[in-house]
Design a protein around this motif. Structure first.
Motif, short mmCIF file in Angstrom:
data_model
loop_
_atom_site.label_atom_id
_atom_site.label_comp_id
_atom_site.label_asym_id
_atom_site.label_seq_id
_atom_site.Cartn_x
_atom_site.Cartn_y
_atom_site.Cartn_z
N THR A 21 1.21 67.93 -86.18
CA THR A 21 1.85 66.66 -85.85
C THR A 21 3.32 66.70 -86.22
OG1 THR A 21 -0.23 65.79 -86.71
CG2 THR A 21 1.36 64.21 -85.93
N GLU A 66 -8.61 66.48 -89.06
CA GLU A 66 -7.27 67.02 -88.86
C GLU A 66 -6.88 68.00 -89.97
OE1 GLU A 66 -5.19 66.36 -86.22
OE2 GLU A 66 -7.03 65.52 -85.38
N TYR A 96 -1.89 68.12 -89.77
CA TYR A 96 -0.68 67.46 -90.25
C TYR A 96 0.54 68.30 -89.87
CZ TYR A 96 2.66 65.46 -93.50
OH TYR A 96 3.76 64.89 -94.05
#
Lengths: 374, 345
Positions: free
Chosen positions: A362, A354, A359
């Motif tokens: 998200t 990721e 991050y």
């Protein structure tokens, strides 16, 4: 925002809008337009030349990530492809090629063509030899080959590479003009800022990469990454796809290398070194290897932190004018790599695919959901 | 021979006939080339052979820990070079700042490295057992970066070298040439430690339980073996030997932050050539790489003398050799000289 979320009932939700479809090239254009003004503002880094370097390294890391993030092959020696792009044009411009005079514009483009050709052939042949060897062995083999190339360049064969000094003089073609660190390109009577030349090459190469990633070819690479045995069972010749992925990646890396050759006005032995390869891996993983913008984020973070923290002396809280507390962080922040290394280890241990961009995504998705709920 | 058990001659014949002609030609060629070099430049040849032995033993010490962790726990520990480097730095500090004698430092510094190793294992590496080896490689690469940067913070970016103890400075007279006493000392200490580790792994209950844990962790724990503690102990052991290697090297060559990467790459080369999962392979490959790096230039230069082709005398070819050997070995025999087939392939 609330107006956007009220979608008309007649719209078919499955076909993405033009914005959805082209958000990556749009994002790239926005990045190129805003990168230099933002980083060169006095609040941040305060000088412009870093933006050129950032774009070049972003292209290099994105090329690396085509191999690692999209195909699942970790190359620990990507500096060799990059180094081809740096060294070959420099050598050609310095020595001339055939009937072409040293330092000429045509000579430079011949050098670029030669660099891309040699990288293409080299990476294709290398890939044929090593892509079938298993992940770890692939990483170690690329490392070994790039070290071998590094030591060859260090040995200065036939006086071509300049050994540990690199090539610093007479490596720029005529159309490049340098005045006090500012590079301009003189072509057809016009003078263009170097940043915009880098930006155009960057945009072209990155949209090429984007096309590759979203094409059936790129989707096949992702299939191979996710489950190689299943991909093979479905009739995909995985070796062939991996070979071409490495070749594309090598070519794009060499293109970034060519840009760096002009940017740094020459070739340095560090461009071939293991640290260059290592930094590439770090930037890609830090940014998030699963996303197209991951490597860009990683390269930006890495280079930004490098320059920001090494110039950062005293930390005034809350601002410089109204300082209540002043902390002298200079001596510790000089060793910024320690903190980025720690961040890197945390990223690898928690969510290796990721990274920072994952991050951010998200976070963005969370904010969007909140807004839609209201 | 009609005997059921063939004699020495018969066995040798059979073994020779089992070898491929290519191997035979290669060995014969190597013997001829080495013999030529030994005859042409005897003194230099022996000097280089001993230099290669010293270097090879240091490589064996770094690679042994790497091979242990890779073979037993399946983690590609890039940070192993950092432990080697710390061995050098700790020796310097212990000797120069705390005034410990060299032999004392040779005990203290590796133990300190072992403690750092334990911290590394407990905080980071333990989370990596059984996961994708690539993740392990990446995480330990990040660790290397941190340790290097910390070393730069504490000891500075330039090289450091403690002073050699007086009783090890001179030379020892071997019949044909003179060899630095310190080099012989290095070979002695490293041979001793390598043999000790090898014995520990292959011939003791401790080594047996660890190897059992690698084969079937669940079952071994059922039998009552505390596996995490064993693995930590194993990692401690690997770190201590790497630290000892660093301590032995620093006195002769010094240490700087680049040491970590240089040696971990060479250690990878050695482990891959020797074969993943084989400690014996790592020992053999370490010596081979050491010798190759030091003897190939001599062989080439004496060959240039014999054939009269001066182009054969390539300067600085030595550092290229390990990588060339590794590339050839991986392409011809991916599992390495003594490796198990299919591991990490």
């Amino acid at each position: 925002m609330s107006a956007d979320s009220e979608t008309p009932a007649s719209r078919v939700p499955d076909t993405p809008s033009a914005f959805e479809q082209y958000r990556i090239p749009l994002g790239l254009v926005v990045l190129v337009l805003f990168l230099r003004p933002v980083v060169s503002s006095d609040l941040l880094l305060g000088f412009e030349a870093i933006a050129n370097r950032m774009l070049i390294i972003m292209l290099f890391v994105a090329a690396f990530n085509l191999l690692f993030g999209f195909t699942g092959l970790l190359s620990f020696g990507h500096a060799m492809f990059f180094g081809f792009g740096v060294y070959v044009p420099a050598i050609v411009v310095l020595n001339g090629l055939g009937g072409l005079a040293p330092g000429g514009s045509v000579t430079f483009f011949a050098g670029v063509a030669l660099a891309l050709l040699s990288v293409g052939v080299f990476s294709y042949l290398l890939a044929l030899l090593i892509v079938g060897k298993g992940e770890i062995y692939f990483a170690l083999l690329t490392l070994a080959v790039s070290q071998a190339i590094y030591f060859i360049a260090l040995r200065d064969p036939w006086g071509l590479t300049g050994g540990s000094n690199g090539l610093t003089r007479g490596t720029l073609p005529e159309f490049v003009e340098q005045t006090r660190g500012q590079i301009t390109i003189q072509a057809f009577g016009a003078s263009v800022d170097w940043y915009w030349v880098v930006a155009v090459v960057f945009l072209l190469a990155m949209s090429g990469l984007w096309q590759v990633v979203r094409s059936p070819f790129g989707r096949t690479l992702i299939a191979i990454r996710d489950n190689e045995q299943l991909a093979r069972a479905m009739g995909i010749d995985t070796t062939r796809y991996k070979v071409w992925s490495l070749t594309f990646s090598g070519l794009l890396s060499a293109m970034a290398g060519v840009l760096l050759e002009i940017n740094n006005s020459g070739a340095a032995i560090e461009n071939l070194g293991v640290l260059t390869s290592g930094d590439t891996v770090l930037m890609a993983v830090l940014g998030g290897i699963n996303y197209f913008f991951g490597p860009i984020t990683g390269a930006f973070t890495w280079l930004f932190v490098e320059d920001f923290l090494t110039d950062f002396e005293v930390w005034h809280i809350p601002t410089t004018e109204l300082a209540i507390v002043s902390v002298d962080l200079g001596p510790a922040l000089q060793f910024w790599q320690f903190f980025l290394g720690a961040l890197f280890v945390v990223v690898v241990l928690t969510s290796p695919e990721e990274g920072i961009w994952g991050y951010v995504r998200t976070l963005g998705a969370g904010v969007k959901r909140r807004l839609e709920e209201r | 021979m009609s005997d059921a058990t063939p004699g020495v001659v018969g066995r040798t014949q059979r073994r020779l006939s089992a070898l491929s002609p290519a191997t035979g030609v290669g060995v014969a060629l190597a013997v001829v080339l080495l013999g030529n070099a030994a005859v042409q430049e005897t003194g230099l040849f022996i000097d280089q052979a001993i230099g290669g032995l010293v270097y090879g033993m240091i490589l064996v010490m770094v690679s042994l820990g790497l091979a242990l962790v890779l073979g037993l726990m399946g983690v590609v520990n890039f940070a192993h070079g950092a432990l080697f480097m710390l061995g050098g730095y700790f020796t310097f500090t212990v000797m120069e700042s705390y005034g410990l004698p060299f032999l004392g430092a040779l005990v203290v510094a590796p133990l300190l490295v072992g403690v750092v190793g334990i911290a590394m294992e407990v905080v980071v590496l333990r989370r990596l057992y059984g996961s994708n080896p690539i993740i392990g490689l990446l995480a330990t690469f990040g660790l290397t970066l941190m340790v290097e940067e910390a070393a730069r913070f504490v000891w500075g970016a330039s090289g450091l070298q403690p002073s050699k103890p007086g009783y090890l400075t001179g030379g020892t007279d071997l019949v044909v040439t003179q060899v630095g006493t310190y080099r012989l000392f290095t070979v002695f200490v490293s041979a001793l430690s390598v043999v000790a580790v090898y014995y520990l792994i292959t011939n003791t209950d401790f080594g047996l339980s660890v190897r059992a844990g690698v084969q079937d962790g669940e079952m071994t724990e059922f039998v009552g073996v505390n596996l995490p503690v064993r693995f930590t102990a194993m990692f401690f052991l690997g770190s201590v030997i790497a630290g000892l290697g660093g301590a032995l090297r620093v006195v002769e060559f010094g240490v700087d932050p680049g040491t970590a990467e240089e040696f971990v790459i060479l250690a990878f080369v050695v482990v891959v050539i020797g074969g993943v999962g084989s400690l014996f392979g790592s020992v053999v490959a370490g010596l081979l790489v050491g010798w190759a790096q030091f003897l190939v230039p001599v062989v080439l230069s004496s060959l240039a003398v014999v054939t009269g082709i001066s182009a054969l005398e390539i300067q600085g070819v030595g550092r290229l050799i390990p990588f060339l050997v590794m590339i050839v070995v991986l392409l011809v025999r991916p599992r390495g000289l003594f490796g198990e087939e299919g591991l990490l392939e």
